[in-house]
Scaffold this motif. Structure first.
Motif, short mmCIF file in Angstrom:
data_model
loop_
_atom_site.label_atom_id
_atom_site.label_comp_id
_atom_site.label_asym_id
_atom_site.label_seq_id
_atom_site.Cartn_x
_atom_site.Cartn_y
_atom_site.Cartn_z
N CYS A 133 0.82 -1.22 0.00
CA CYS A 133 0.00 0.00 0.00
C CYS A 133 0.85 1.27 0.00
CB CYS A 133 -0.92 -0.01 1.21
SG CYS A 133 -1.99 -1.47 1.33
N GLU A 134 2.09 1.18 -0.43
CA GLU A 134 2.99 2.34 -0.38
C GLU A 134 2.73 3.36 -1.49
OE1 GLU A 134 4.79 -0.59 2.27
OE2 GLU A 134 3.76 -0.65 0.34
N HIS A 135 2.15 2.94 -2.61
CA HIS A 135 1.87 3.89 -3.69
C HIS A 135 0.80 4.89 -3.26
CE1 HIS A 135 4.35 2.35 -6.95
NE2 HIS A 135 3.95 1.12 -6.68
N THR A 136 0.89 6.10 -3.79
CA THR A 136 -0.07 7.15 -3.45
C THR A 136 -0.93 7.55 -4.64
OG1 THR A 136 1.62 8.85 -3.89
CG2 THR A 136 1.42 8.06 -1.63
N ALA A 137 -0.92 6.73 -5.69
CA ALA A 137 -1.78 6.96 -6.87
C ALA A 137 -2.07 5.61 -7.50
CB ALA A 137 -1.09 7.92 -7.84
N ALA A 138 -2.90 5.61 -8.52
CA ALA A 138 -3.33 4.38 -9.16
C ALA A 138 -2.13 3.57 -9.67
CB ALA A 138 -4.28 4.70 -10.32
N VAL A 139 -2.24 2.25 -9.54
CA VAL A 139 -1.17 1.34 -9.97
C VAL A 139 -1.63 0.59 -11.21
CG1 VAL A 139 0.34 -0.56 -9.29
CG2 VAL A 139 -0.41 1.11 -7.58
N LYS A 140 -1.16 1.05 -12.36
CA LYS A 140 -1.44 0.36 -13.61
C LYS A 140 -0.21 -0.39 -14.11
CE LYS A 140 -2.43 1.06 -18.51
NZ LYS A 140 -2.43 2.04 -19.61
N ALA A 141 0.98 0.20 -13.94
CA ALA A 141 2.23 -0.36 -14.45
C ALA A 141 2.72 -1.47 -13.54
CB ALA A 141 3.29 0.74 -14.56
N ILE A 142 2.79 -2.69 -14.07
CA ILE A 142 3.24 -3.86 -13.32
C ILE A 142 4.14 -4.69 -14.23
CG2 ILE A 142 2.55 -5.98 -12.12
CD1 ILE A 142 -0.15 -4.67 -11.58
#
Length: 459
Positions: A315-324
């Motif tokens: 949960c460290e990201h602060t915006a949407a996670v699309k790139a994986i």
């Protein structure tokens, strides 16, 4: 009477008799010209100019007793000339030359050099020049016009098959571009009431999955050019698709992920719940054991083959996670990128449930792809620089920054040979870049056909 001084006449030149001349020749070894320096020829080196300290040998100026009677001199003399050599034997000028031998390249070093093991780490023991950094062309070598390519961060509209065919979704239709022949064919049209939100190739390149705005997932047999089945389950658009052998995962705006076995009669075999907002990124690991999902809830979740709940939550990201992107080189190494507010690429070890690194890219991270040929990865970006960056892992040093798109670089796919990437943007263009080297066993030329160079239109 004054007398004048008359100098005595010079003595007549001495002439050598035949006997004296013969004696001079016989004793020539002992005769030395006072005005001539003796240099060695290739066979009989001269004693003068020898550096005796190099070999621990006594100097000719030393006393006869010390030269002849030292244990070292005796042992050396017998080793060179045999055990029966007398102690008073006058050895020739072995290892003694007029000029000193050429100094080693390490003789000026402030620290002594003893062996190859003393070389600095990474030094080429064969004295080969260091490899020059690989040059990555700064501009795309081909451009495809893609009218109506949507500028939507949450969609995945481009994918490249193992059979070298590029699938591109434009509004409600899917087009196939053969990279070897540059031939374009229209695969399907969903009609005026629907649109394509995602495309994904099966591993063998024979089937193409198509996610729609209505929440349906279609499976198309590309060789026959027809749909073989339509699967339901999602209540809203399907923006992410990922294959694992015959298992297809689909992520939707309804926050859910469905696992579908195309061999089974049911539309899905399980439902995964864990995200609190739209699922916009899905990727299976190379060993097909773990599924990573990213959502608009800023979460990165990891699932195994049998779980219906996530086994890991990041949960460290602060915006949407699309790139994986999963690393093809290290099991359990996962990279993820955050949106506009976040801008970071983070690296995770899913085996130890730990974060390894975090890099601020300065722009919205839209896509990530890891090279199969070398330990490098490429990222595409949106606000505000719209660039493409090639990274060296694990140092994360930038190998190249590529520009050309005028809108966010929302779509990314890699060729089956691992050398070329294609990027798509809201500027309605697809651009092809040579960014990665070939495998050692492959030809250095890309598999994209020569006739495909230039600018053409996808439809």
């Amino acid at each position: 009477m004054d007398e004048s001084f008359t100098p005595a006449p010079p003595p007549p030149p001495m002439s050598l008799s035949r006997h004296d001349h013969v004696q001079r020749m016989i004793n020539s070894k002992r005769y030395k010209s006072p005005s001539k320096t003796i240099y060695s020829d290739r066979f009989i080196p001269s004693r003068s100019g020898s550096n005796f300290d190099l070999f621990n040998l006594p100097s000719p100026s030393s006393s006869e007793d010390s030269c002849s009677c030292s244990p070292y001199s005796t042992a050396l003399r017998r080793a060179l000339f045999g055990p029966d050599t007398p102690d008073k034997f006058e050895s020739p000028n072995i290892f003694r030359y007029k000029t000193e031998t050429r100094k080693s390249m390490y003789s000026l070093s402030p620290t002594p050099f003893t062996s190859q093991d003393d070389l600095l780490p990474g030094y080429d023991n064969n004295h080969k020049p260091p490899k020059r950094p690989r040059k990555i062309p700064p501009s795309s070598f081909k451009v495809l016009d893609a009218p109506a390519l949507q500028d939507d961060f949450y969609l995945n509209l481009v994918d490249w098959s193992s059979n070298n065919i590029l699938a591109v979704a434009l509004e409600n239709s899917v087009y196939l571009w053969n990279a070897s022949s540059s031939k374009v064919t229209k695969l399907c049209d969903l009609g005026i009431d629907d649109s394509v939100c995602s495309v994904g190739w099966a591993p063998l390149g024979t089937y193409l999955s198509v996610g729609s705005n209505s929440g349906k997932v279609q499976i198309w047999d590309v060789s026959q050019g027809k749909s073989i089945r339509t699967m339901e389950g999602h209540r809203l658009r399907v923006g992410a698709l990922a294959w694992s052998s015959s298992l297809l995962s689909s992520g939707g705006r309804d926050k859910s992920i469905y696992q579908r076995d195309i061999r089974a009669q049911e539309d899905f075999v399980s439902k995964l719940s864990g995200h609190k907002s739209e699922v916009c990124g899905l990727k299976w690991s190379y060993d097909n054991r773990e599924l990573a999902s990213g959502g608009n809830d800023n979460r990165l979740l990891v699932w195994n083959q049998k779980s219906t709940q996530p086994v890991l939550k990041f949960c460290e990201h602060t915006a949407a996670v699309k790139a994986i992107a999963w690393s093809p080189h290290v099991n359990g190494l996962l990279a993820s990128g955050g949106g506009t507010v976040d801008r970071n690429i983070r690296f995770w070890n899913t085996t130890t449930n730990s974060q390894l690194n975090c890099i601020d890219t300065g722009s919205q991270v839209c896509n990530l792809v890891w090279s199969k040929n070398v330990n490098e990865l490429v990222s595409t970006h949106g606000y505000s620089q719209n660039q493409i960056i090639v990274w060296k892992y694990p140092t994360m040093s930038k190998l190249a920054t590529l520009t050309g798109h005028t809108y966010r670089v929302l779509y990314l796919a890699i060729s089956p040979d691992g050398q070329t990437i294609v990027t798509g943007a809201g500027d309605e263009t697809l651009r092809f870049w040579n960014v990665f080297p070939s495998r050692k066993s492959q030809n250095t030329e890309s598999e994209i056909g020569a006739s495909s160079f230039g600018r053409t239109i996808i439809r």
